[in-house]
Motif scaffolding. Structure first.
Motif, PDB file in Angstrom:
ATOM      1  N   ASP A 218     -18.861  -9.482  -1.669  1.00 54.12           N
ATOM      2  CA  ASP A 218     -18.603  -8.143  -2.200  1.00 54.12           C
ATOM      3  C   ASP A 218     -18.126  -7.183  -1.118  1.00 54.12           C
ATOM      4  O   ASP A 218     -17.309  -6.306  -1.387  1.00 54.12           O
ATOM      5  CB  ASP A 218     -19.859  -7.585  -2.877  1.00 54.12           C
ATOM      6  CG  ASP A 218     -19.949  -8.011  -4.334  1.00 54.12           C
ATOM      7  OD1 ASP A 218     -19.033  -8.722  -4.787  1.00 54.12           O
ATOM      8  OD2 ASP A 218     -20.917  -7.642  -5.015  1.00 54.12           O
ATOM      9  N   PHE A 219     -18.651  -7.334   0.116  1.00 50.83           N
ATOM     10  CA  PHE A 219     -18.224  -6.433   1.192  1.00 50.83           C
ATOM     11  C   PHE A 219     -16.724  -6.580   1.454  1.00 50.83           C
ATOM     12  O   PHE A 219     -16.022  -5.599   1.641  1.00 50.83           O
ATOM     13  CB  PHE A 219     -18.987  -6.740   2.478  1.00 50.83           C
ATOM     14  CG  PHE A 219     -20.437  -6.345   2.423  1.00 50.83           C
ATOM     15  CD1 PHE A 219     -20.815  -5.087   1.999  1.00 50.83           C
ATOM     16  CD2 PHE A 219     -21.426  -7.235   2.805  1.00 50.83           C
ATOM     17  CE1 PHE A 219     -22.148  -4.721   1.944  1.00 50.83           C
ATOM     18  CE2 PHE A 219     -22.761  -6.885   2.754  1.00 50.83           C
ATOM     19  CZ  PHE A 219     -23.120  -5.630   2.322  1.00 50.83           C
ATOM     20  N   ARG A 221     -14.497  -7.847  -0.625  1.00 50.26           N
ATOM     21  CA  ARG A 221     -13.750  -7.374  -1.794  1.00 50.26           C
ATOM     22  C   ARG A 221     -13.686  -5.860  -1.806  1.00 50.26           C
ATOM     23  O   ARG A 221     -12.632  -5.273  -2.062  1.00 50.26           O
ATOM     24  CB  ARG A 221     -14.440  -7.853  -3.073  1.00 50.26           C
ATOM     25  CG  ARG A 221     -14.264  -9.326  -3.296  1.00 50.26           C
ATOM     26  CD  ARG A 221     -15.069  -9.776  -4.483  1.00 50.26           C
ATOM     27  NE  ARG A 221     -14.816 -11.197  -4.728  1.00 50.26           N
ATOM     28  CZ  ARG A 221     -15.523 -11.933  -5.556  1.00 50.26           C
ATOM     29  NH1 ARG A 221     -16.510 -11.393  -6.246  1.00 50.26           N
ATOM     30  NH2 ARG A 221     -15.242 -13.200  -5.737  1.00 50.26           N
ATOM     31  N   ALA A 222     -14.833  -5.235  -1.520  1.00 49.07           N
ATOM     32  CA  ALA A 222     -14.877  -3.767  -1.513  1.00 49.07           C
ATOM     33  C   ALA A 222     -13.873  -3.230  -0.510  1.00 49.07           C
ATOM     34  O   ALA A 222     -13.132  -2.290  -0.796  1.00 49.07           O
ATOM     35  CB  ALA A 222     -16.286  -3.290  -1.179  1.00 49.07           C
ATOM     36  N   SER A 223     -13.834  -3.843   0.659  1.00 52.86           N
ATOM     37  CA  SER A 223     -12.924  -3.357   1.696  1.00 52.86           C
ATOM     38  C   SER A 223     -11.474  -3.472   1.242  1.00 52.86           C
ATOM     39  O   SER A 223     -10.660  -2.588   1.498  1.00 52.86           O
ATOM     40  CB  SER A 223     -13.148  -4.150   2.981  1.00 52.86           C
ATOM     41  OG  SER A 223     -12.181  -3.787   3.931  1.00 52.86           O
ATOM     42  N   LYS A 224     -11.155  -4.570   0.555  1.00 57.45           N
ATOM     43  CA  LYS A 224      -9.776  -4.733   0.081  1.00 57.45           C
ATOM     44  C   LYS A 224      -9.442  -3.685  -0.970  1.00 57.45           C
ATOM     45  O   LYS A 224      -8.376  -3.076  -0.938  1.00 57.45           O
ATOM     46  CB  LYS A 224      -9.590  -6.130  -0.522  1.00 57.45           C
ATOM     47  CG  LYS A 224      -9.400  -7.206   0.524  1.00 57.45           C
ATOM     48  CD  LYS A 224      -9.144  -8.526  -0.159  1.00 57.45           C
ATOM     49  CE  LYS A 224      -9.165  -9.667   0.850  1.00 57.45           C
ATOM     50  NZ  LYS A 224      -9.290 -10.956   0.176  1.00 57.45           N
ATOM     51  N   VAL A 225     -10.378  -3.497  -1.914  1.00 58.12           N
ATOM     52  CA  VAL A 225     -10.142  -2.516  -2.965  1.00 58.12           C
ATOM     53  C   VAL A 225     -10.055  -1.108  -2.367  1.00 58.12           C
ATOM     54  O   VAL A 225      -9.270  -0.276  -2.814  1.00 58.12           O
ATOM     55  CB  VAL A 225     -11.263  -2.588  -4.030  1.00 58.12           C
ATOM     56  CG1 VAL A 225     -11.157  -1.426  -4.994  1.00 58.12           C
ATOM     57  CG2 VAL A 225     -11.177  -3.903  -4.786  1.00 58.12           C
ATOM     58  N   ASP A 226     -10.850  -0.862  -1.319  1.00 56.73           N
ATOM     59  CA  ASP A 226     -10.811   0.449  -0.665  1.00 56.73           C
ATOM     60  C   ASP A 226      -9.492   0.688   0.062  1.00 56.73           C
ATOM     61  O   ASP A 226      -9.261   1.787   0.566  1.00 56.73           O
ATOM     62  CB  ASP A 226     -11.969   0.577   0.333  1.00 56.73           C
ATOM     63  CG  ASP A 226     -13.299   0.796  -0.367  1.00 56.73           C
ATOM     64  OD1 ASP A 226     -13.274   1.199  -1.542  1.00 56.73           O
ATOM     65  OD2 ASP A 226     -14.349   0.565   0.250  1.00 56.73           O
ATOM     66  N   GLY A 227      -8.666  -0.342   0.132  1.00 61.20           N
ATOM     67  CA  GLY A 227      -7.345  -0.160   0.731  1.00 61.20           C
ATOM     68  C   GLY A 227      -7.163  -0.853   2.063  1.00 61.20           C
ATOM     69  O   GLY A 227      -6.197  -0.578   2.773  1.00 61.20           O
ATOM     70  N   GLY A 228      -8.089  -1.750   2.420  1.00 62.83           N
ATOM     71  CA  GLY A 228      -8.015  -2.385   3.724  1.00 62.83           C
ATOM     72  C   GLY A 228      -7.093  -3.592   3.746  1.00 62.83           C
ATOM     73  O   GLY A 228      -7.138  -4.422   2.851  1.00 62.83           O
ATOM     74  N   SER A 229      -6.237  -3.671   4.786  1.00 61.20           N
ATOM     75  CA  SER A 229      -5.472  -4.893   4.993  1.00 61.20           C
ATOM     76  C   SER A 229      -6.429  -5.932   5.580  1.00 61.20           C
ATOM     77  O   SER A 229      -7.564  -5.620   5.932  1.00 61.20           O
ATOM     78  CB  SER A 229      -4.327  -4.629   5.955  1.00 61.20           C
ATOM     79  OG  SER A 229      -4.858  -4.278   7.220  1.00 61.20           O
ATOM     80  N   THR A 233      -9.838  -5.107   7.553  1.00 56.59           N
ATOM     81  CA  THR A 233     -11.122  -5.629   7.081  1.00 56.59           C
ATOM     82  C   THR A 233     -11.836  -6.389   8.193  1.00 56.59           C
ATOM     83  O   THR A 233     -13.045  -6.258   8.373  1.00 56.59           O
ATOM     84  CB  THR A 233     -10.897  -6.541   5.858  1.00 56.59           C
ATOM     85  OG1 THR A 233     -10.244  -5.787   4.846  1.00 56.59           O
ATOM     86  CG2 THR A 233     -12.212  -7.066   5.318  1.00 56.59           C
TER      87      THR A 233
END
Lengths: 337, 357
Positions: A218-219, A221-229, A233
Motif C-alpha cells: 500500500d505504501f 501504491r500510495a506513493s504512485k497515486v500521490d504522483g511519485g515516479s 518512490t
C-alpha cells in the motif's frame, strides 16, 4: 507445587512461616537455572575454545618477539618477555601509510561500488520486476559466494590472463582496448575490487531485497497515486523505510572487508611489485603465517592482527548499543502503524 | 470528471479478477462498488487508479483513454484501508507529499497542506508521526493527503473498515458531506451494504468478477436485479422461497406449501409464464394479520426496537419484524399478512429478477 511457587514469589508481603516450601523453591529455581546453563554450555565452550582463548594467546603473542629464529628458546608466555615494541614498530613501518591507504581504498571502494552500491541497485531492480525472474536473478548473484575461493580465483586468473589464454584479451584485444598482457598485473586494483565485490554484493542484495519486499504494498501504491515516479518512490519511501538494513549492511560489510584477505592473497598476493595491493589483514598473514620470507614473525604479525580484532570488538559493541543489533535481528525495523 | 469503463477485464493467467465490466460515472457522482470479498471490486478500483493494467477493455476519463497513463499522471487521490501513511514522515510531510512530488514552492506547499489539515480538523497535529495518532486521526490524514492536490477523482478502498463502529458512523457522514461540498467524482469500495446504501448516488454490485447491478440505492433495495443482490442487501435479509405462480380468472396466484397469495398483475405476469420461480419478500413486508395465513412461531430474537421472529408455514421459515409488546414466544400460533406489492420474483436458472424488462 508450581502454583505454590508462583504465589510464593509474587507474595512478598506474606513471609512464609516454615522453611520447607522455601527450600523446595530454591531447588526448583536452581534446577531451572542449571537447565538454562546446560543448553548454553556447548555454545559457550565453543566460543571460549575458539574465540576467547585464541584471542588471548594472540594478544600475548603480540607482546612477545616470537619468530622462527627464536622458536623453542623464547619463553613468550612469560610477562618478563612482554613489551609494546611490536606496536610501535607497526606505526614506524616504512610502508605503514601504504598499508593503511591500501586498506582504506580497498574497503571503501569495494563497499561503495559493490557491497552497498551494486547490492542496492540489484535489490531495487529485482524487486521491481516479475517476482520469479527477480528471484532467479538474485540466485545468480550468489554463485560467486558459493564457489570455493581457489576455483573462483583460478577462473578469474584465466579470464584475465594474457593472450592467447585470456578471455577478455581475446575479445578486447582485436578491438585495440587491451594489448594482450596479463590484466591482473596491469590493473591489479580493478581486479581485486571487482573479484571481491562480486562476492560481497550478494550479502547486501539478500538483506536489501527482503527488506524491500517486506514494505507493505500500500505504501508503494500510495506513493504512485500521490504522483511519485519510480525514482521518487525509491528516494522518498523505499530508502527511508530500509534505513536500518542499510546501516546494518554498511557496518557489517566494512568489518567483513577489513578482515578478509584470501581472495587478494590468491589473486595478487599483495603485488604486483612492492605491496601494490597489500592490505592490513594480508600484511598480518604475510608476517605471521607465510613462510616464503624465510623468517616468520609470529609476534609482530600478531600485533597487526590484534588491531583488527580490537576494531572488530569495537564494532560489535557499536552494533549492540547504537544500532540495537539484537532488535534488528528479531524483526525488520520497518516501523508499521 | 466523468469515468467510463468499457468491457473492462483483469486476468492473471487463468485466474479471472474481473470480467466485462461496463460502467458510466457522471461528473461529481459518488459511486460505491459493493460486494463480498474476492468479488473484484478492489481489482477494478486499482485499474481505475492505474496500479493494475487492464487485461482487456478501456478506461476513459472524460472521454480520454487512460489505459496507458501511469497513476501519477491520472490526477487522482486515494484512501487505503490501511491508510498507508508513511511512518517516517510527520502529518505535515504526509499531507504535503503529493505537492512535494509536483515540486510546489515550499511556502505554497505548507499553506495548502495546513488548509486541508484544518478542514479535516487535524490542523494542530502537523508535527506528529502517524504512529502517535488514533485511528480516526490517521483516517483524516489519509483523506487530507488524498485531497491536497485537488484531484479530479477520489478513490476509497474500504477506508472505514479499520475503525470502531461509532467512529465509522461519524466518518461515513463526514466523507459524504465532504464529497458533496467539494463535488469530486468518487468511487468507494466496500463490502458493507449499509455504507453503500447511505453514501452512494449509485451502487455497482459485484460478485465473482462480474457486475450484477448498477442502480440507485433505492432500486438496489426495492427491485434487486439478481437473487444474489436480494440476499446480500438488507438486514435482516430478504425471505426467499420457491413458489408456483399461475393465473386463474385474470388474477395471479403464488402458492407453495401452506401459502396462497394473490399478487399484482404487473409483478406476477412474467412469473406466471415461468411457472416455478423464486419469490423474495423483505421481513418488513410481512406482518401479523388476523386475516392472514396461519403459522407457528419457531424462534424469537430481541433486537431492541423490534423482535425478529421466525415463523414456520408448512416447512418453510419466514422472518419478520414485530412489536416487542406482542410478547410472542416459540410455539405461539400467529397469522401472517404479506404485502404482495413488494414481492420479488426471480428466474430459478438465471437467478435474474423477473421485474426488470
Amino acid at each position: 507445587m508450581d502454583l505454590k511457587l508462583s504465589t510464593e514469589r509474587g507474595g512478598i508481603q506474606s513471609p512464609s512461616p516454615v522453611g520447607v516450601p522455601n527450600q523446595s523453591s530454591k531447588v526448583t529455581r536452581l534446577r531451572s537455572k542449571l537447565g538454562a546453563y546446560g543448553f548454553m554450555a556447548p555454545a559457550v565452550v565453543l566460543i571460549v575454545l575458539f574465540f576467547f582463548i585464541p584471542v588471548i594467546i594472540l594478544f600475548i603473542l603480540s607482546l612477545s618477539d616470537l619468530k622462527s629464529a627464536n622458536f623453542g628458546t623464547l619463553q613468550w608466555w612469560l610477562p618478563s618477555n612482554w613489551s609494546l615494541v611490536n606496536y610501535t614498530k607497526i606505526f614506524a613501518d616504512r610502508f605503514f601509510s601504504k598499508f593503511l591507504g591500501n586498506t582504506l581504498f580497498y574497503v571503501l571502494t569495494t563497499l561503495a561500488l559493490f557491497n552497498f552500491g551494486t547490492a542496492l541497485a540489484i535489490a531495487l531492480l529485482t524487486t521491481h520486476i516479475n517476482r520469479r525472474a527477480g528471484f532467479v536473478f538474485r540466485l545468480m548473484w550468489l554463485l560467486p559466494r558459493l564457489t570455493p575461493s581457489v576455483i573462483y580465483i583460478l577462473m578469474w586468473r584465466r579470464i584475465a590472463s594474457r593472450v592467447p589464454h585470456g578471455i577478455i584479451n581475446q575479445f578486447l584485444g582485436p578491438l585495440g582496448i587491451t594489448s594482450g598482457e596479463d590484466l591482473v598485473t596491469a590493473l591489479p586494483w580493478l581486479f581485486v575490487i571487482v573479484v571481491n565485490g562480486l562476492i560481497g554484493a550478494s550479502f547486501g542484495l539478500v538483506i536489501f531485497s527482503s527488506a524491500i519486499e517486506a514494505i507493505p504494498r500500500d505504501f508503494l501504491r500510495a506513493s504512485k497515486v500521490d504522483g511519485g515516479s519510480t525514482l521518487q518512490t525509491i528516494r522518498f519511501i523505499i530508502l527511508p523505510m530500509i534505513r536500518w538494513p542499510i546501516l546494518f549492511v554498511l557496518t557489517f560489510q566494512t568489518l567483513s572487508l577489513l578482515t578478509s584477505f584470501e581472495q587478494i592473497l590468491l589473486l595478487t598476493d599483495g603485488g604486483p611489485g612492492l605491496f601494490r595491493t597489500e592490505v592490513w589483514a594480508l600484511r598480518a598473514y604475510h608476517l605471521a603465517l607465510s613462510t616464503e620470507s624465510g623468517n616468520t614473525q609470529w609476534g609482530y604479525g600478531a600485533a597487526w592482527a590484534v588491531i583488527l580484532v580490537i576494531i572488530g570488538i569495537g564494532a560489535a559493541v557499536i552494533y549492540m548499543r547504537v544500532f540495537k543489533f539484537d532488535e534488528l535481528v528479531q524483526e525488520p525495523k520497518i516501523d508499521l502503524i | 470528471m466523468k469515468v467510463k469503463l468499457e468491457n473492462l477485464s483483469k486476468r492473471w493467467g487463468k485466474v479471472v479478477g474481473v470480467e466485462g465490466i461496463n460502467l458510466d460515472i457522471n461528473d461529481g457522482e459518488f459511486v460505491v462498488f459493493l460486494g463480498p470479498s474476492g468479488c473484484g471490486k478492489t481489482t477494478t478500483l486499482l485499474m481505475v487508479a492505474g496500479i493494475y493494467k487492464p487485461s482487456g477493455g478501456i478506461i476513459r476519463f472524460d472521454g480520454r483513454v487512460v489505459n496507458e497513463v501511469g497513476p501519477k499522471d491520472r490526477n487522482i487521490g486515494m484512501v487505503f484501508q490501511s491508510y498507508a501513511l508513511y511512518p517516517h514522515m510527520t502529518v505535515m510531510q504526509n499531507i504535503s507529499y503529493p505537492l512535494r512530488l509536483m515540486k510546489t514552492p515550499k511556502s505554497e506547499m505548507i499553506e495548502r497542506s495546513q488548509r486541508v489539515a484544518d478542514m479535516m480538523g487535524i490542523g494542530e497535529l502537523m508535527d506528529r508521526r502517524p504512529a502517535f495518532l488514533s485511528g480516526g486521526q490517521q483516517q483524516r490524514v489519509a483523506l487530507g493527503r488524498a485531497l491536497v492536490k485537488e484531484p479530479e477523482l477520489l478513490l476509497f478502498d474500504e477506508p472505514l473498515s479499520n475503525l470502531d463502529a461509532r467512529l465509522r458512523l461519524s466518518m461515513r457522514s463526514e466523507i459524504k458531506r465532504l464529497q458533496i461540498d467539494l463535488g469530486i467524482t468518487s468511487i468507494y469500495v466496500t463490502h458493507d451494504q449499509v455504507e453503500a446504501m447511505t453514501m452512494a448516488d449509485r451502487i455497482a454490485v459485484m460478485k465473482d468478477g462480474q457486475l450484477h447491478a448498477y442502480d440507485t440505492p433505492t432500486e438496489v433495495y426495492d427491485r434487486p436485479r439478481t437473487l444474489f443482490i436480494a440476499r446480500f442487501v438488507g438486514n435482516p435479509p430478504m425471505n426467499i422461497t420457491e413458489v408456483d405462480v399461475s393465473q386463474t380468472n385474470g388474477a395471479y396466484h403464488a402458492s407453495s406449501e401452506g401459502l396462497e397469495l394473490v399478487i399484482p398483475a404487473d409483478r406476477g405476469e412474467k412469473a406466471a409464464a415461468k411457472g416455478s420461480v423464486m419469490m423474495g419478500i423483505r421481513p418488513e413486508d410481512i406482518m401479523i394479520d388476523s386475516e392472514g395465513i396461519p403459522g407457528e412461531v419457531f424462534g424469537v430474537e430481541p433486537l431492541g426496537r423490534d423482535h425478529l421472529i421466525d415463523v414456520k408455514i408448512g416447512d418453510i421459515h419466514y422472518y419478520l419484524l414485530v412489536d416487542p409488546s406482542l410478547n410472542l414466544k416459540s410455539g405461539d400460533r400467529v397469522k401472517l399478512g404479506f404485502n404482495t406489492k413488494k414481492c420479488q420474483f426471480f428466474d430459478k436458472k438465471t437467478e435474474r429478477s423477473l421485474l426488470w424488462n
